[in-house]
Design an enzyme around this catalytic site. Structure first.
Site, PDB file in Angstrom:
ATOM      1  CG  HIS A   1      -1.921  -0.982   1.061  1.00  9.78           C
ATOM      2  ND1 HIS A   1      -3.229  -0.580   0.298  1.00  9.78           N
ATOM      3  CD2 HIS A   1      -2.111  -2.264   1.643  1.00  9.78           C
ATOM      4  CE1 HIS A   1      -3.986  -1.739   0.271  1.00  9.78           C
ATOM      5  NE2 HIS A   1      -3.291  -2.690   1.113  1.00  9.78           N
TER       6      HIS A   1
ATOM      7  CG  ASP B   1       1.188   0.514  -5.518  1.00  8.17           C
ATOM      8  OD1 ASP B   1       0.556   0.820  -4.188  1.00  8.17           O
ATOM      9  OD2 ASP B   1       0.753  -0.374  -6.031  1.00  8.17           O
TER      10      ASP B   1
ATOM     11  CB  SER C   1     -10.307 -16.784 -20.737  1.00  4.44           C
ATOM     12  OG  SER C   1      -9.834 -17.623 -19.794  1.00  4.44           O
TER      13      SER C   1
ATOM     14  N   GLY D   1      -7.781 -14.415  -7.292  1.00  2.00           N
ATOM     15  CA  GLY D   1      -8.326 -13.801  -6.050  1.00  2.00           C
ATOM     16  C   GLY D   1      -7.341 -14.304  -4.857  1.00  2.00           C
TER      17      GLY D   1
ATOM     18  CG  LEU E   1      -0.688 -14.915  -5.486  1.00  2.00           C
ATOM     19  CD1 LEU E   1      -0.475 -16.271  -5.821  1.00  2.00           C
ATOM     20  CD2 LEU E   1       0.657 -14.220  -4.613  1.00  2.00           C
TER      21      LEU E   1
ATOM     22  CG  ASP F   1      -0.535  -5.681  -8.311  1.00  2.00           C
ATOM     23  OD1 ASP F   1       0.561  -5.582  -7.163  1.00  2.00           O
ATOM     24  OD2 ASP F   1      -1.556  -5.904  -8.086  1.00  2.00           O
TER      25      ASP F   1
END
Length: 378
Positions: A28, A30, A61, A116, A119, A166
């Site tokens: 937290h 960034d 997908s 979820g 990662l 990320d």
């Protein structure tokens, strides 16, 4: 015949890959223009893509259903594409908004990044799409440019107010290293992280839970950080010197905002201390800083949850040198720095603790610092 040919009827022009990530320390920070220290996972999103002559984007997908999502590049509107396809669609939209005129594409995705789990499965999907579209359209975008496009897609198209940690980790990390990143200017340094040489392993404990209030609470935390910066008269909390923290906190009336500020400023300091230890070849000594970071995330930033706390406390009691939640919080994953001789006992203890609490068995695996986004050889 390849899967791509079976779905789209044409051979792919190339294959691209972008990894998920684990953040060693720097949570937290960034979106406060602070410092982070992520590493890329061996788990990745892979895309095969074919350039089209029109302005149609066809997405499929292999992991979610069997439907091809067909979109027009001329009709992409934030909030109107649902589900997983919003992430690659948002990347195309962000590229166009940045002035890059795209041709259409057929893209088939597959990913083994756990969803979820905190990662960065979404960032991996964004970055691999950005890289594929950059190559197909000969844009030549750099890793920071790809990351910024991914962040814009997630912020402004999907509607998640994340920072750029990320996406930069997915785009930029190097095998065998952690990325010491300054999120203000996206400058960074690859710091060697050879755990095996010191007899260490970094375990990921995917709690397999995600609490429903996560996204809204994330936005509130960001707003509270912005309120703290405003109260202190600085652009971002990264501009509050650690040495002046106590004086700064005394100027903030709101107790919740005060705690958020304390976490961010001390977390930036923890990143600096971890980097110093890694540079000195003292990786075993970073463990207490990981645990200290978890306590701060739990108590001051209030983004942990019982499952993450159980994973951290159990791992430490079973022989880990230090543990912490990683990612946005409210579920997802924890990491534990473990001597290699204790890997089995730590994993067993965490599994038994979850079973004893009546929880779903956690997924436990090793985080191996891996390569960032790249085009794969034919």
């Amino acid at each position: 015949m390849t899967d791509h040919e079976q779905v789209f009827g044409v051979a792919p022009d190339g294959t691209w890959s972008a990894p998920g990530r684990v953040n060693l320390i720097g949570e937290h920070t960034d979106y406060n223009e602070g410092f982070v220290l992520p590493l890329a996972l061996p788990h990745s999103a892979v895309a095969t893509a074919t350039r089209r002559a029109d302005r149609t984007l066809r997405l499929r997908s292999r992991d979610i259903g069997d439907t091809v999502v067909e979109l027009s590049l001329d009709a992409l509107v934030p909030g109107e594409v649902e589900g997983w396809a919003a992430y690659p669609a948002g990347v195309a939209w962000a590229l166009e908004r940045a002035g890059h005129r795209l041709t259409g594409a057929d893209i088939l995705f597959a990913s083994d990044v756990p969803t979820g789990a905190g990662l960065s499965s979404s960032a991996a999907l964004e970055v691999v799409t950005a890289l594929a579209l950059s190559d197909l359209n000969e844009l030549g975008l750099s890793a920071p440019e790809l990351a910024r496009i991914g962040q814009i897609a997630e912020n402004d198209f999907v509607g998640m107010p994340c920072g750029i940690l990320d996406q930069m980790a997915s785009a930029s990390c190097v095998e065998g290293h952690v990325l010491h990143l300054d999120t203000r200017d996206l400058s960074g340094r690859q710091v060697p992280f050879d755990m095996a040489a010191e007899g260490l392993r970094l375990l990921v404990v995917d709690t397999q839970v995600k609490h429903a209030h996560a996204d809204g609470a994330y936005g509130r935390r960001r707003a509270e950080c912005e309120a703290g910066a405003a109260a202190l008269g600085v652009p971002f909390l990264r501009d509050v010197p650690f040495a002046e923290l106590d004086a700064a906190l005394a100027r903030i009336e709101d107790e919740a905002v005060r705690r958020r500020v304390r976490h961010v400023v001390t977390e930036d300091q923890r990143v600096a201390r971890v980097v110093e230890l890694l540079d000195a070849g003292r990786a075993r000594e970073i463990g207490p800083l990981l645990t200290e970071g978890h306590v701060s995330l739990r108590d001051d930033f209030e983004v942990s949850c019982p499952e993450l706390d159980l994973a951290v406390d159990t791992a430490n009691a079973a022989g880990a040198l230090g543990s912490r939640m990683t990612g946005g919080g409210f579920g997802g994953s924890a990491i534990a720095l473990v001597p290699e001789e204790s890997v089995a006992s730590v994993g067993k203890a965490v599994g038994e603790a979850f079973a004893g609490a009546g929880l779903v068995a956690p997924r436990i695996f090793e985080a191996i610092p891996s390569a960032g986004a790249r085009r794969l050889p034919a």
